[in-house]
Structure formats: structure tokens, C-alpha cells
Design a protein around this motif. Structure first.
Motif, mmCIF file in Angstrom:
data_model
loop_
_atom_site.group_PDB
_atom_site.id
_atom_site.type_symbol
_atom_site.label_atom_id
_atom_site.label_comp_id
_atom_site.label_asym_id
_atom_site.label_seq_id
_atom_site.Cartn_x
_atom_site.Cartn_y
_atom_site.Cartn_z
ATOM 1 N N GLY A 314 20.952 -66.920 -28.255
ATOM 2 C CA GLY A 314 19.920 -67.007 -29.281
ATOM 3 C C GLY A 314 19.740 -68.376 -29.893
ATOM 4 O O GLY A 314 18.627 -68.758 -30.267
ATOM 5 N N ASN A 315 20.801 -69.138 -30.005
ATOM 6 C CA ASN A 315 20.716 -70.422 -30.693
ATOM 7 C C ASN A 315 20.213 -71.502 -29.737
ATOM 8 O O ASN A 315 20.989 -72.123 -29.017
ATOM 9 N N GLN A 316 18.910 -71.708 -29.727
ATOM 10 C CA GLN A 316 18.282 -72.678 -28.826
ATOM 11 C C GLN A 316 17.518 -73.708 -29.669
ATOM 12 O O GLN A 316 16.551 -73.380 -30.355
ATOM 13 N N LYS A 317 17.960 -74.955 -29.600
ATOM 14 C CA LYS A 317 17.378 -76.007 -30.445
ATOM 15 C C LYS A 317 15.889 -76.200 -30.179
ATOM 16 O O LYS A 317 15.097 -76.396 -31.104
ATOM 17 N N ASP A 318 15.506 -76.162 -28.909
ATOM 18 C CA ASP A 318 14.095 -76.408 -28.602
ATOM 19 C C ASP A 318 13.217 -75.264 -29.103
ATOM 20 O O ASP A 318 12.070 -75.490 -29.501
ATOM 21 N N PHE A 319 13.751 -74.051 -29.098
ATOM 22 C CA PHE A 319 12.999 -72.927 -29.664
ATOM 23 C C PHE A 319 12.720 -73.173 -31.141
ATOM 24 O O PHE A 319 11.593 -72.995 -31.615
ATOM 25 N N LEU A 320 13.741 -73.575 -31.889
ATOM 26 C CA LEU A 320 13.567 -73.836 -33.322
ATOM 27 C C LEU A 320 12.557 -74.954 -33.557
ATOM 28 O O LEU A 320 11.708 -74.870 -34.453
ATOM 29 N N ASP A 321 12.646 -75.991 -32.740
ATOM 30 C CA ASP A 321 11.716 -77.114 -32.881
ATOM 31 C C ASP A 321 10.276 -76.659 -32.645
ATOM 32 O O ASP A 321 9.367 -76.972 -33.431
ATOM 33 N N LYS A 322 10.062 -75.881 -31.578
ATOM 34 C CA LYS A 322 8.705 -75.429 -31.264
ATOM 35 C C LYS A 322 8.220 -74.383 -32.274
ATOM 36 O O LYS A 322 7.026 -74.324 -32.588
#
Length: 370
Positions: A314-322
């Protein structure tokens, strides 16, 4: 004098009477409507008329086609009817069945990446297809593409000044008090998912993001028609299934749609992604081949999995950024993206898909007739 239309028998699974009550059913009904300009389509043996709201036998009896009744038979996921049917006949590419693949005169794929990879299948593509096919399977001789079709209602512009009626889940007293307390604050951005939640599309990244207070005070996540097979946490609003005619409004009123899928997304279709494109609503999603084909290589809201991780992490940096970028777009950028999405979506309009299917079936006839 024009030649008579070819007759096509069409059947989805054991659905003797086809109604628009789920994604697969709606997809097949849209395909049939796209074919009606060039073909006489008989769903489960009953002629489909353009104005029909449902197709097939109201008595819900399956009618196996007989030799000489039809020019072509297309069956998706009904092994016995398929094996009992005469040629020429088409079988859908999934689920794999050895007997059906061997008897099929052609294999129908839903997306271009699916067709491209399957017609050149060998053991090196086993993992790409998520073990859908045996490693030693021989590539089908003929693969054809039946793309997904977007219903024309999704291309209709909505006057943003008009209030769009939203369907929401029952809200507890606690949530109403919290909402009242925060009334003076800026409204949350709403991101939505449509359709059942399964292990293959569980919202791991959304759940992880909403555990961050800075995000949860700005973003509301909703699952529309998630079903009851898999529970979702309370921070995601579970909206009951809505009538199909309300889907376009729910898409229009969202700030963004999220699409989550395991690696089967490289080949599988997603009607809700296409419908969101048609209304011009941005989609937050992992970069998979089928979605790249639909949205374009440079679409700005694909997110990338970190090396060594899977969709279950679940912890995906690019997901949070987008997620931050998609929920904070300026009105100007949103308007430009809407134009882009709607233009891409037109490739899946009924008219364009009708042309594609006609070309694909002409190719099939040429190959089949030698």
C-alpha cells in the motif's frame, strides 16, 4: 441490391436473458449494439433490435445454435454450448479451456495488448498473462479484437451549474456532527471507485493514503457498488450499487476516479476507466499496457510501483504524489485534461468500435475461408 447481413449468434455464459446489471453484461450488450449496423445479431437465438433494453429469451432458456442457422457463433464462457455448436465459431480469450481453444476458429480479445501478446504466445509470456494460459500452449491461429464500447450517454456534456444529485451511503450521527463541525472548511475532494472490490483490485494504496491525516482531511474516497464479499475499512465510504442511468452523474460529480488492479491490468479491459475518460474525469491508476493504449503513453496520472513491490504494497510514494497532484489541479489544467480524455475516449465510441469490429471480422473471414 445490397447483400443480406450475416447472422451472428451471441451468448454470454449462462445468461439466457441479458440485462444491463453488471459490467460484463453491459459490455457485451454494447458490443452487440456496435455490430447491428453490419450484422443481424441473435442473442441466445433471439434477434436483437436497436431499441431493445434487454436481449434474449425472457423465459431464460438457453438455445444451442444448429448447423446452418447462423453465419458465425460467438460464445463467451459457456463451454457446453460452445462445444455443441457448429463452426465457424469464436471463443472469448478467458477463461482458458483446452477443448474450447482447440475447437475455436478464432479467439476474441478485449484489448489490443491482449490480442498482440496472445497471437504470439509462448512460454516467455506466461507471467505476463498471470498464468492464465499453460506455458506450453500453442498460440491461437486467429485472434481478433472486440474493443469495449462506451455508451453514448457518457459523451453528453453536463451543465456544471446544475446540481448533480449524488447517491451517498447512510451517514452516522458521529459523521454528521463531524461534517457540521468542519462546515467552514474547504470541501473534500471526492475520488471514486466503481464496481465490486476483489482481491485483485483491493484499494491498498488508498487505504494507506487515508491513514495520513493530512490527506484524509482533504480527500474523501468512495466505493460505488463495492459489494459485500470483501470488507473495506471505514475510512472509505461504501456507496450501494446505483442504477446504470445514474452512473454518468456519479462520474461527472467526482474529482477523480481511482483504478486499482493487479498485473492482469496489462491485458484486461476496464469499462469504468473508459467511461471516466468520456466524461473528462481524471483517473489515478498504475501503468499497465491496456491502460496506456487507452490513455496514451504521456498521460500524467499513471503511478509507478516501487522496485520490488506489488500492488498489495500500500505504501507507494508515486501514488501519493499523483494523488496530491490530481486533487489539486488548477481549473485550467483540469479543463485541458478533460478535452484530452474525451478525445481519447472517442476511439471507444459505438461508431468507432463498429468499424473496428467490422475490420476484425473481415480479417477473420479472409483467414477462415483461406
Amino acid at each position: 441490391m445490397s447483400a443480406p447481413k450475416k447472422k451472428v449468434y451471441f451468448l454470454l455464459s449462462s445468461e439466457a436473458y441479458l440485462e444491463p446489471i453488471s459490467g460484463d453484461r453491459i459490455n457485451e450488450m454494447n458490443i452487440i449494439r456496435a455490430m447491428l449496423g453490419e450484422y443481424e445479431v441473435y442473442y441466445n437465438g433471439v434477434l436483437v433490435e436497436p431499441e431493445d433494453k434487454a436481449f434474449g429469451d425472457k423465459e431464460r432458456v438457453i438455445h444451442t445454435p444448429k448447423d446452418g442457422d447462423y453465419d458465425l457463433i460467438y460464445i463467451r464462457n459457456n463451454k457446453q454450448v460452445f462445444l455443441d455448436s457448429p463452426s465457424p465459431k469464436l471463443w472469448f480469450a478467458s477463461p482458458y479451456d483446452k477443448e474450447c481453444f482447440e475447437q475455436a476458429d478464432g479467439i476474441v480479445c478485449m484489448t489490443k495488448p491482449w490480442k498482440t501478446a496472445l497471437e504470439k504466445y509462448d512460454s516467455s509470456k506466461y507471467d505476463y498473462f498471470q498464468a492464465t494460459y499453460p506455458e506450453d500452449m500453442r498460440a491461437p491461429e486467429i485472434c481478433i479484437l472486440f474493443p469495449q464500447v462506451i455508451d453514448g450517454s457518457h459523451f453528453i456534456e453536463v451543465n456544471k451549474k446544475e446540481k448533480i444529485e449524488q447517491v451517498v451511503a447512510p451517514v452516522s450521527l458521529k459523521h454528521r456532527l463531524i461534517k457540521l463541525f468542519k462546515k467552514s472548511h474547504e470541501e473534500k475532494k471526492v475520488i471514486r471507485h466503481f464496481g465490486p472490490i476483489r482481491p485483485s483490485n483491493y484499494p491498498y494504496q488508498v487505504i494507506s493514503a487515508l491513514s495520513n491525516k493530512e490527506i484524509s482531511i482533504k480527500v474523501q474516497a468512495e466505493c460505488v457498488g463495492a459489494g459485500k464479499k470483501i470488507s473495506i475499512p471505514k475510512q472509505i465510504v461504501n456507496v450501494p450499487r446505483i442504477p446504470q442511468e445514474q452512473v454518468a452523474d456519479m462520474l461527472h460529480s467526482a474529482d477523480a476516479i481511482w483504478y486499482n488492479q493487479d498485473a492482469s491490468g496489462h491485458i484486461a479491459g476496464s469499462l469504468k476507466v473508459l467511461e471516466a475518460m468520456a466524461v473528462g474525469v481524471p483517473i489515478l491508476l498504475p501503468r499497465y499496457d491496456a491502460r496506456v493504449d487507452e490513455l496514451g503513453e504521456d498521460y500524467p496520472f499513471f503511478w509507478e510501483l516501487e522496485d520490488g513491490t506489488s500492488i498489495k504494497d500500500g505504501n507507494q510514494k508515486d501514488f501519493l504524489d499523483k494523488l496530491n497532484k490530481i486533487t489539486s489541479m488548477s481549473p485550467e489544467k483540469r479543463a485541458d485534461l478533460k478535452v484530452y480524455l474525451r478525445k481519447r475516449a472517442l476511439r471507444h465510441s459505438k461508431e468507432n468500435v463498429a468499424n473496428i469490429i467490422n475490420d476484425e471480422l473481415n480479417y477473420f473471414w479472409e483467414r477462415y475461408n483461406g
